[in-house]
Design a protein around this motif. Structure first.
Motif, PDB file in Angstrom:
ATOM      1  N   MET A 262       0.836  -1.209   0.000  1.00  0.00           N
ATOM      2  CA  MET A 262       0.000   0.000   0.000  1.00  0.00           C
ATOM      3  C   MET A 262       0.868   1.255   0.000  1.00  0.00           C
ATOM      4  SD  MET A 262      -3.490   0.085   2.124  1.00  0.00           S
ATOM      5  CE  MET A 262      -3.227  -1.232   3.293  1.00  0.00           C
ATOM      6  N   GLU A 263       0.365   2.262  -0.579  1.00  0.00           N
ATOM      7  CA  GLU A 263       1.140   3.485  -0.732  1.00  0.00           C
ATOM      8  C   GLU A 263       1.052   4.343   0.522  1.00  0.00           C
ATOM      9  OE1 GLU A 263       1.419   7.002  -4.036  1.00  0.00           O
ATOM     10  OE2 GLU A 263       0.073   5.304  -4.395  1.00  0.00           O
ATOM     11  N   THR A 264       2.188   4.848   0.965  1.00  0.00           N
ATOM     12  CA  THR A 264       2.187   5.688   2.162  1.00  0.00           C
ATOM     13  C   THR A 264       1.768   7.103   1.808  1.00  0.00           C
ATOM     14  OG1 THR A 264       3.968   4.392   3.059  1.00  0.00           O
ATOM     15  CG2 THR A 264       3.580   6.515   4.070  1.00  0.00           C
ATOM     16  N   LEU A 265       0.833   7.651   2.583  1.00  0.00           N
ATOM     17  CA  LEU A 265       0.376   9.012   2.329  1.00  0.00           C
ATOM     18  C   LEU A 265       1.076   9.994   3.269  1.00  0.00           C
ATOM     19  CD1 LEU A 265      -1.677  10.820   0.830  1.00  0.00           C
ATOM     20  CD2 LEU A 265      -3.249  10.410   2.706  1.00  0.00           C
ATOM     21  N   LEU A 266       1.204   9.564   4.511  1.00  0.00           N
ATOM     22  CA  LEU A 266       1.791  10.452   5.510  1.00  0.00           C
ATOM     23  C   LEU A 266       2.755   9.660   6.364  1.00  0.00           C
ATOM     24  CD1 LEU A 266       1.312  13.318   7.138  1.00  0.00           C
ATOM     25  CD2 LEU A 266       0.212  11.791   8.755  1.00  0.00           C
ATOM     26  N   GLU A 267       3.911  10.255   6.617  1.00  0.00           N
ATOM     27  CA  GLU A 267       4.825   9.600   7.535  1.00  0.00           C
ATOM     28  C   GLU A 267       5.350  10.618   8.535  1.00  0.00           C
ATOM     29  OE1 GLU A 267       8.034   7.484   5.724  1.00  0.00           O
ATOM     30  OE2 GLU A 267       8.606   6.583   7.646  1.00  0.00           O
ATOM     31  N   VAL A 268       5.211  10.277   9.792  1.00  0.00           N
ATOM     32  CA  VAL A 268       5.721  11.148  10.844  1.00  0.00           C
ATOM     33  C   VAL A 268       6.965  10.476  11.407  1.00  0.00           C
ATOM     34  CG1 VAL A 268       5.248  12.126  13.115  1.00  0.00           C
ATOM     35  CG2 VAL A 268       3.443  12.054  11.393  1.00  0.00           C
ATOM     36  N   LYS A 269       8.076  11.229  11.428  1.00  0.00           N
ATOM     37  CA  LYS A 269       9.339  10.637  11.882  1.00  0.00           C
ATOM     38  C   LYS A 269       9.887  11.407  13.070  1.00  0.00           C
ATOM     39  CE  LYS A 269      11.049   9.077   7.382  1.00  0.00           C
ATOM     40  NZ  LYS A 269      12.043   9.419   6.353  1.00  0.00           N
ATOM     41  N   ASP A 270      10.062  10.720  14.148  1.00  0.00           N
ATOM     42  CA  ASP A 270      10.723  11.250  15.339  1.00  0.00           C
ATOM     43  C   ASP A 270      10.263  12.667  15.693  1.00  0.00           C
ATOM     44  OD1 ASP A 270      12.461  11.104  17.494  1.00  0.00           O
ATOM     45  OD2 ASP A 270      14.043  12.148  16.397  1.00  0.00           O
ATOM     46  N   LEU A 271       8.976  12.862  15.740  1.00  0.00           N
ATOM     47  CA  LEU A 271       8.437  14.191  16.020  1.00  0.00           C
ATOM     48  C   LEU A 271       8.563  14.533  17.505  1.00  0.00           C
ATOM     49  CD1 LEU A 271       6.810  16.606  14.819  1.00  0.00           C
ATOM     50  CD2 LEU A 271       4.755  15.432  15.582  1.00  0.00           C
ATOM     51  N   ASN A 272       9.124  15.686  17.774  1.00  0.00           N
ATOM     52  CA  ASN A 272       9.217  16.191  19.145  1.00  0.00           C
ATOM     53  C   ASN A 272       8.609  17.591  19.202  1.00  0.00           C
ATOM     54  OD1 ASN A 272      11.047  14.515  21.132  1.00  0.00           O
ATOM     55  ND2 ASN A 272      11.845  14.251  19.055  1.00  0.00           N
ATOM     56  N   VAL A 273       7.634  17.780  20.055  1.00  0.00           N
ATOM     57  CA  VAL A 273       7.011  19.099  20.187  1.00  0.00           C
ATOM     58  C   VAL A 273       7.003  19.488  21.656  1.00  0.00           C
ATOM     59  CG1 VAL A 273       4.954  20.488  19.762  1.00  0.00           C
ATOM     60  CG2 VAL A 273       5.488  18.583  18.244  1.00  0.00           C
ATOM     61  N   SER A 274       7.373  20.727  21.936  1.00  0.00           N
ATOM     62  CA  SER A 274       7.266  21.166  23.332  1.00  0.00           C
ATOM     63  C   SER A 274       6.564  22.513  23.399  1.00  0.00           C
ATOM     64  CB  SER A 274       8.647  21.234  23.975  1.00  0.00           C
ATOM     65  OG  SER A 274       9.486  22.046  23.209  1.00  0.00           O
ATOM     66  N   PHE A 275       6.034  22.794  24.579  1.00  0.00           N
ATOM     67  CA  PHE A 275       5.318  24.047  24.806  1.00  0.00           C
ATOM     68  C   PHE A 275       5.989  24.827  25.918  1.00  0.00           C
ATOM     69  CE2 PHE A 275       2.067  21.461  22.867  1.00  0.00           C
ATOM     70  CZ  PHE A 275       1.398  22.369  22.064  1.00  0.00           C
ATOM     71  N   ARG A 276       6.077  26.129  25.696  1.00  0.00           N
ATOM     72  CA  ARG A 276       6.529  26.969  26.801  1.00  0.00           C
ATOM     73  C   ARG A 276       5.307  27.354  27.624  1.00  0.00           C
ATOM     74  NH1 ARG A 276       9.152  29.308  22.722  1.00  0.00           N
ATOM     75  NH2 ARG A 276       7.669  31.015  22.689  1.00  0.00           N
ATOM     76  N   THR A 277       5.345  27.081  28.904  1.00  0.00           N
ATOM     77  CA  THR A 277       4.255  27.511  29.778  1.00  0.00           C
ATOM     78  C   THR A 277       4.868  28.318  30.914  1.00  0.00           C
ATOM     79  OG1 THR A 277       4.387  25.648  31.297  1.00  0.00           O
ATOM     80  CG2 THR A 277       3.038  25.352  29.338  1.00  0.00           C
ATOM     81  N   GLN A 278       4.002  28.890  31.730  1.00  0.00           N
ATOM     82  CA  GLN A 278       4.521  29.682  32.859  1.00  0.00           C
ATOM     83  C   GLN A 278       5.342  28.822  33.801  1.00  0.00           C
ATOM     84  OE1 GLN A 278       1.082  31.639  34.528  1.00  0.00           O
ATOM     85  NE2 GLN A 278       1.821  33.574  33.703  1.00  0.00           N
ATOM     86  N   ALA A 279       4.924  27.546  33.931  1.00  0.00           N
ATOM     87  CA  ALA A 279       5.619  26.682  34.881  1.00  0.00           C
ATOM     88  C   ALA A 279       6.924  26.131  34.306  1.00  0.00           C
ATOM     89  CB  ALA A 279       4.703  25.538  35.296  1.00  0.00           C
ATOM     90  N   GLY A 280       7.094  26.216  32.986  1.00  0.00           N
ATOM     91  CA  GLY A 280       8.302  25.687  32.376  1.00  0.00           C
ATOM     92  C   GLY A 280       7.985  25.065  31.030  1.00  0.00           C
TER      93      GLY A 280
ATOM     94  N   ARG B 102       7.137  13.346  22.353  1.00  0.00           N
ATOM     95  CA  ARG B 102       8.543  13.014  22.557  1.00  0.00           C
ATOM     96  C   ARG B 102       8.977  11.857  21.665  1.00  0.00           C
ATOM     97  NH1 ARG B 102       9.792  11.373  28.069  1.00  0.00           N
ATOM     98  NH2 ARG B 102       7.916  10.098  27.995  1.00  0.00           N
ATOM     99  N   GLY B 103       9.161  12.155  20.390  1.00  0.00           N
ATOM    100  CA  GLY B 103       9.684  11.135  19.484  1.00  0.00           C
ATOM    101  C   GLY B 103       8.610  10.204  18.968  1.00  0.00           C
ATOM    102  N   VAL B 104       7.737  10.734  18.144  1.00  0.00           N
ATOM    103  CA  VAL B 104       6.628   9.934  17.631  1.00  0.00           C
ATOM    104  C   VAL B 104       6.891   9.538  16.178  1.00  0.00           C
ATOM    105  CG1 VAL B 104       4.242  10.160  16.850  1.00  0.00           C
ATOM    106  CG2 VAL B 104       4.840  10.691  19.214  1.00  0.00           C
ATOM    107  N   ASN B 105       6.651   8.274  15.865  1.00  0.00           N
ATOM    108  CA  ASN B 105       6.807   7.760  14.505  1.00  0.00           C
ATOM    109  C   ASN B 105       5.560   7.005  14.096  1.00  0.00           C
ATOM    110  OD1 ASN B 105       9.906   8.059  13.995  1.00  0.00           O
ATOM    111  ND2 ASN B 105       9.675   7.232  16.060  1.00  0.00           N
TER     112      ASN B 105
END
Lengths: 667, 327, 311
Positions: free
Chosen positions: A1-19, A25-28
């Motif tokens: 099957m043909e791949t439409l979307l691939e997510v590789k080693d995704l890391n996202v962080s947010f700045r908040t008041q607490a830190g 943390r590394g999603v594939n």
């Protein structure tokens, strides 16, 4: 099957008041053309952030993409400019949001909102053509009389209809990928069945791929081809739906699957202990280790990599390492932990502790109209039993509970506690007795505790009101004891509610209710605001308390599967009246009322095999307005068996021993 | 069941070298089942901070509020001790020394009667603050009582009380204040009373809506279910949960009362000579502005300082006390 | 809708009746009189009675009241005590021009600058821009308008001589008072707009709009602006009040022959009929503004439009 979307080693962080919160943390993962991937997880697991990252909809002031790639159709979305992303959004990838009540612009007609998307991506379409196309799409998603309704505003539609409009906007340009972020969480279960059906239908017709974000494993079993389970910002297990449901490898996945009641198995509900970690400072090693009964020493030190189990199935747990103890021994251990469900209570001879007779509660609305929230319900609650009360939003189940507890004065009818009427003018001493013997647990763990009171004072409130403590020390000891009973650390006494998680707050609420040694507890949607793994904890706690303290429960909920698990008998309400009341097994195996049948059929079970072959009764239409309900049988406007006679109000009768129903079909 | 042998690492997930790194991390007992850790399951990782301390910490993070607090303290101290810092009194005239520019004798100069402007300004500040505080406290008492009775009793009583408020709101309140002062003759007390007659309405409305909101909160229902009496509900739940709102509203009322008083004095309905308030001084200063600008500048500076600081502090308090800001 | 309007108009009439009555009796209670008591004392009894009769003051209070209310219904506000022989309504109409010009100019200037500042603050939330505009908003609310007007007059008029200091001579004379009057409006609108926009930008439907692939600009124009500007109508009432009261002092400071300075002058000379007339005029104006705002709200917000048409 043909791949439409691939997510590789995704890391996202947010700045908040607490830190800085490391939300992802590394999603594939990969999504192939035409398939449905479900991302399952509890709140804070990072599933929504992942989906918004694909759409590039995260707020760019606070969110940062620390690393990774999102490759859609050969290009990395994280690297393309805004202009290109705008061209993809809505035409290639589209999104359906959770809450249809807020997802539509309140001051724009729905026709324009759908047409806007079409106009935006097709330069040579005129406004008129776009509107015409909008009518067609609205028709496709099941909006009745679309040509007339395009000129209406969102507030003129019900929640279910609005979600159809949101879906219409999403599919207006035939996207190749549709991301549905908890698309049915805000909807009633009969409406959920309609919407899920619609999504499948759209996929069949257009061949779009779907990423379904959800916390509901039943919905996953119903919809998904592949599943990714997220925990604390990582995918801990992924595979085909059969692989994950039938042979889960990660202890968290086991836990989740076992946290959901399975009516056929006579086992105690398993619950994952504790709460998810704070992602301000994610734990070292496996984030799940602290809650994992089978955690290995290495789990606390090194984050496990993804181990492949098969071509499509992989899981991130050290248990899959060759040096790890054999799974079978662990499974045996695991099974031994799970006790058999306690024997069925014999309640046939039990005396009623609460008798509700023709109870009515009408609220005055603006003008002279009345909302008949509860309109003549009659039932008994027997001593020591759990009576479940289910129904969709607005059916009057919560009002019933509150009126029984004297939080509302009834418009008509009476409630008896141990044979004595409890409404009207009571002697002070009688009133105090009732107040002590009947208690309530509330739905919203955030609103049910006074934000300005310490846990100690909240729990001790009943003790203070009825002056049950001899001294300050006595009071403190009692509270300490109560906190232990509900499984909370006694050091929490001096903290304020906002420092706790939802499950912990719900335990505090339970401790407060227990402080007066009540006989009856009315639990008003006590678990609906909680995550799956926490729900099981609270339900187990309630069951355990019932056993130890001889409690009687009225358990009010809209989630029928949990009600089936905890209740001895179940009552079903629809638009202010009780339509059926029967022992749990009988009700689930042989429902008599068409509404009960539809309700049971609408609930998806977390078992892909059952879900695949299942024929659902899908009710058409929406709940009627409770201010102006249908005359006679209130269900007749949606009932598949409606007949002329249904214009008369059906009688509440005992169709079989202990099985009450109000329906003209049953003679 | 799948067997547990390590089949392969998924190549896309882990870098080669990272993968090799694992082996040296394994110790002898790495793969022993140690189970869950109860104490870290439910642990609250964030440090404990009391509710007031937390609000205070948030307030002190707001630079504007901190500066305002400092400036306000200085102004209030000066209002208290300023008039005694030199040998002049506020009504002592000396025609030989009229219209002196600020100098070492008279720090803020003298007015047309040769009165010491420094003494008069701080005396005036004190009177203005006094009027504003008195009006605010009266607003508070009447408004809180009216609003909470209206909301707690509800039904017809609430309806009637709301109609009364609607009529009052229908009148531009400064006009009403002007009429009242014409009737009562200006003085510290009459000015205060005139301001309070319409001033409490705002507080009453705020308190009413807050109490209505609280009434349906689950924690109030829980308290009722436990058998709490009305007086207990008020004392234990309604007051503590409305206090923040009341304080913030008070902080906004003070500057608006200072303004109203000054406004009245400016159009000639304020205190009478030789008494001074900031409004009176600004009015005098305005008349003499062309040749003696300092007479306008200093009282204007004080009033602007007071107003800006109270507003900024109120803003800061609103954010600091907002429960939504808590996490 | 018709029913709603009828109820509203009835309420307005009741409020106006209360205001007129209260004002009338307040004026009767006032000590002192607009006339030179000493001179009156010199007159013969007959001449004095004749003088009183000219103003209807010889009759019992309730008759005076009935007469006043009767005249009021016909739009007759009585004769000024001070401006001999002039009818109050013609006094007002003679002086409304400058006030109206200032009011309209200040509203246009205030609303447009306020909206722009509010938008900038919202889009540059938590940046120096936001901080700066909000500081302006605080200053605008905090500095008493008469202080600001006096400072403007001193610096721009006297010291730098850029614009006329005072008096109503040419169009230029209206510039400084307009600026002074608009400051409060700018502050109120800027603050409100910022908060509304921040609120709207967080709404889910903005995400829906962005997920359609609309550009940032289109999202703002089509979805954000309209929804954040609708609630601004609700603060038009307070804005009108701030303009009314502002005009009292600012017209005085700049020597403008408007109704604001007429009101203050009447207070100074105890011209009771004029004060009463202006009070009723101001109240009516304010109440009608609030009514118009409510009606406008029903037109621009479809949620209310529908609810209204049902009721």
């Amino acid at each position: 099957m043909e791949t439409l979307l691939e997510v590789k080693d995704l890391n996202v962080s947010f700045r908040t008041q607490a830190g800085v919160v490391k939300a992802v943390r590394g999603v594939n993962f990969k999504v192939n053309k035409g398939e449905t991937l479900a991302i399952v997880g509890e709140s804070g697991s990072g599933k929504s952030v992942t989906s918004k990252a694909i759409m590039q909809l995260l707020p760019n002031q606070t969110a940062t993409y620390d690393s990774g790639e999102i490759i859609f159709d050969g290009q990395n979305i994280l690297e393309i400019n805004d202009k290109k992303m705008e061209a993809i959004r809505g035409s290639e990838i589209a999104m359906v949001f959770q809450d249809p009540m807020t997802a539509l612009n309140p001051t724009m007609t729905i026709g324009k909102q759908v047409a806007e998307s079409i106009l935006n991506h097709n330069k040579n379409v005129t406004k008129k053509e776009a509107l015409q196309r909008a009518v067609e799409i609205l028709e496709l998603v099941g909006i009745p009389e679309p040509a007339a309704r395009v000129n209406q505003y969102p507030h003129q539609f019900s929640g279910g209809m609005r979600q159809r409009v949101v879906i219409a906007i999403a599919i207006a340009c035939n996207p190749r990928l549709l991301i549905a972020d908890e698309p049915t969480t805000a909807l009633d279960v009969t409406i959920q069945a309609q919407i899920l059906d619609l999504l499948k239908d759209i996929q069949r017709k257009t061949g779009t791929s779907i990423i379904l974000i959800t916390h509901d494993l039943g919905v996953v079993a119903n919809m998904a081809d592949k599943v990714a389970v997220m925990y604390a910002g990582r995918i801990v297990e992924q595979g085909t739906v059969e692989e994950v449901f039938d042979s889960a490898e990660h202890p968290y996945t086991w836990g989740l699957l076992k946290s959901i009641p399975d009516l056929d198995a006579d086992e105690e509900l398993y619950s994952i202990p504790g709460t998810p970690p704070d992602l301000l400072s994610p734990p070292i090693g496996d984030a799940f280790a602290a809650r994992n009964e089978f955690a290995l020493a290495i789990d606390y030190e090194v984050q496990p990599p993804m181990f492949a189990v098969s071509e499509t199935h992989s899981a991130a747990t050290w248990l899959l390492h060759e040096k790890a103890p054999k799974l079978s021994t662990i499974v045996q251990e695991k099974e031994s932990v799970r006790a058999k469900r306690k024997g069925k209570k014999n309640l046939t001879l039990a005396q009623p502790i609460i008798q509700v007779r023709d109870l009515k509660k009408h609220f005055r609305m603006s003008g002279d109209s009345y909302l008949k929230a509860v309109d003549g319900v009659t039932f008994d609650i027997k001593k020591g039993e759990t009576l479940g009360l289910v129904g969709e939003s607005g059916c009057g189940k919560s009002t019933t509970g509150r009126t029984i507890l004297r939080l509302y004065e009834p418009t008509g009818g009476e409630v008896y506690f141990n044979g004595k009427p409890i409404h009207g003018d009571l002697k002070k001493s009688d009133e105090n007795t009732i107040r002590q013997k009947m208690q309530m647990i509330f739905q919203d763990p955030y609103a049910s505790l006074d934000p300005r009171k310490k846990v100690l004072d909240s729990v001790a409130e009943g003790i203070d009101i009825h002056k049950l403590a001899a001294s300050a020390k006595d009071r403190k000891d009692t509270v300490q004891n109560l906190l232990e009973i509900v499984g909370l650390n006694k050091s929490f006494m001096n903290r304020y509610p906002h420092e706790f998680s939802g499950g912990q707050r719900q335990r505090i609420g339970i401790a407060r209710a227990l402080a007066l040694n009540p006989e009856v507890i009315i639990a008003d949607e006590p678990i609906s605001a909680l995550d799956v793994s926490i729900q099981a904890q609270v339900v187990n706690l309630l069951k355990d308390l019932q056993h130890k303290q001889d409690l009687t429960y009225l358990f009010i909920a809209h989630d029928i599967s949990m009600v089936k698990y905890i209740s001895d008998r179940i009552g079903v309400m629809y638009l202010g009246s009780l339509v059926e009341l029967a022992p749990t097994d009988e009700l689930s195996k042989e429902p008599l009322h068409p509404y009960t049948q539809a309700l049971l059929s609408a609930v998806p079970t977390p078992n892909p095999k059952i879900e695949r072959g299942r024929e659902r009764i899908i009710l058409s239409g929406d709940l009627p307005n409770p201010i102006n309900p249908p005359v006679g049988c209130r269900f007749r406007t949606r009932c598949p068996y409606a007949m002329e006679k249904c214009g008369e109000t059906p009688i509440w009768k005992e169709a079989q021993p202990n099985h009450w129903v109000a329906c003209h079909l049953i003679e | 069941m799948t067997n547990s042998t390590l089949e392969k690492y998924e190549k896309t997930n882990i870098e080669k070298n990272e993968m090799n790194n694992f082996d040296h991390l394994f110790k002898e007992d790495s793969f022993k089942v140690v189970g869950a850790k109860k104490d870290s399951q439910d642990a609250i990782t964030r440090p404990y901070v009391g509710i007031f301390k937390e609000s205070w910490l948030r307030l002190t993070k707001n630079k504007g509020a901190v500066v305002s607090l400092v400036v306000l303290s200085i102004l209030i101290i000066l209002a208290l001790i300023g008039p005694y810092m030199n040998e002049y009194t506020y009504d002592e005239t000396n025609y030989e020394k009229a219209f002196q520019e600020p100098n070492s004798e008279h720090w803020f100069g003298t007015d047309k009667f040769g009165r010491d402007q420094w003494t008069r300004i701080w005396e005036g500040t004190r009177i203005s603050l006094y009027i504003a505080l008195l009006a605010t406290v009266l607003d508070l008492v009447i408004g809180v009582l009216y609003g909470s009775i209206s909301a707690l009793v509800g039904g017809k009583v609430d309806n009637v009380m709301q109609r009364i408020i609607e009529v009052l709101v229908g009148i531009p309140n400064l006009i009403l204040i002007i009429l009242l002062i014409m009737l009562l003759k200006p003085g510290i007390f009459t000015i205060t009373v005139a301001m309070v007659i319409t001033g409490w309405v705002n507080m009453a409305r705020l308190v009413r809506s807050q109490v209505f909101k609280l009434k349906n909160q689950e924690f109030i229902l829980a308290s009722k279910a436990l058998g709490a009496s009305n007086s207990r509900l008020i004392k234990e739940h309604f007051i503590p949960n409305t206090l923040g709102l009341i304080i913030v509203n008070m902080m906004f009322t003070i500057p608006s009362a200072i303004f109203t008083e000054a406004f009245l004095s400016f159009i000639g309905l304020g205190l009478q000579e030789p008494l001074a308030s900031l409004g009176v001084l600004i009015n005098d200063g305005f008349k003499a502005m062309r040749n003696n600008f300092y007479l306008l500048l200093y009282p204007a500076g004080v009033i602007v300082g007071l107003m800006v600081c109270f507003n900024l502090l109120a803003d800061g308090l609103r954010d600091a006390l907002d429960p939504k800001m808590r996490k | 809708m018709k029913k709603f309007l009828a109820v509203r108009i009835f309420n307005i009439l009741v409020t106006l009746f209360v205001i007129a009555t209260v004002t009338f009796f307040l004026m009767k209670l006032l000590p002192g009189s607009p006339f030179d008591e000493e001179k009156l004392a010199d007159l013969s009894d007959e001449a004095r009675m004749e003088f009183y009769a000219r103003y209807g003051l010889d009759q019992p209070v309730y008759v005076q009241y009935a007469k006043y209310m009767g005249n009021l219904v016909q739009g007759d506000l009585g004769i000024s005590y001070y401006y001999k022989g002039q009818k109050v309504e013609s006094l007002i109409s003679g002086r409304i021009g400058p006030s109206a010009l200032l009011g309209v100019q200040a509203t246009i200037l205030g609303v447009s600058i306020g909206l722009i500042l509010g938008m900038i603050a919202a889009f540059r939330h938590n940046t120096a821009w936001d901080f700066f505009t909000m500081f302006i908003a605080v200053i605008g609310v905090a500095i008493p308008n008469f202080v600001f007007a006096a400072l403007l007059q001193y610096y721009v008029g006297l010291k730098w001589g850029i614009l006329p200091v005072a008096f109503w001579e040419s169009y230029d004379s209206s510039i400084l008072p307009t600026i002074a009057l608009s400051m409060m409006v700018i502050a109120l609108i800027a603050r409100f707009m910022r908060n509304e926009m921040l609120e709207v930008l967080q709404q889910d439907y903005i995400l829906t709009a962005r997920s359609k692939g609309l550009s940032q600009m289109k999202v703002i124009i089509r979805h954000t602006l309209r929804n954040s500007m609708i609630p601004i109508l609700t603060i038009l009432g307070p804005i009108v009040v701030s303009l009314l009261t502002g005009s009292l002092v600012i017209e005085n400071i700049f020597g403008i022959p408007g109704i604001g300075s007429l009101f203050v002058d009447s207070i100074k000379v105890n011209d009771y009929t004029t004060i009463m007339g202006l009070t009723i005029f101001y109240s009516t104006f304010y109440i009608l503004t609030v009514l118009v705002v409510d009606l406008l709200y029903g037109i621009v917000d479809p949620r209310i439009r529908i609810a209204g048409s049902k009721g």
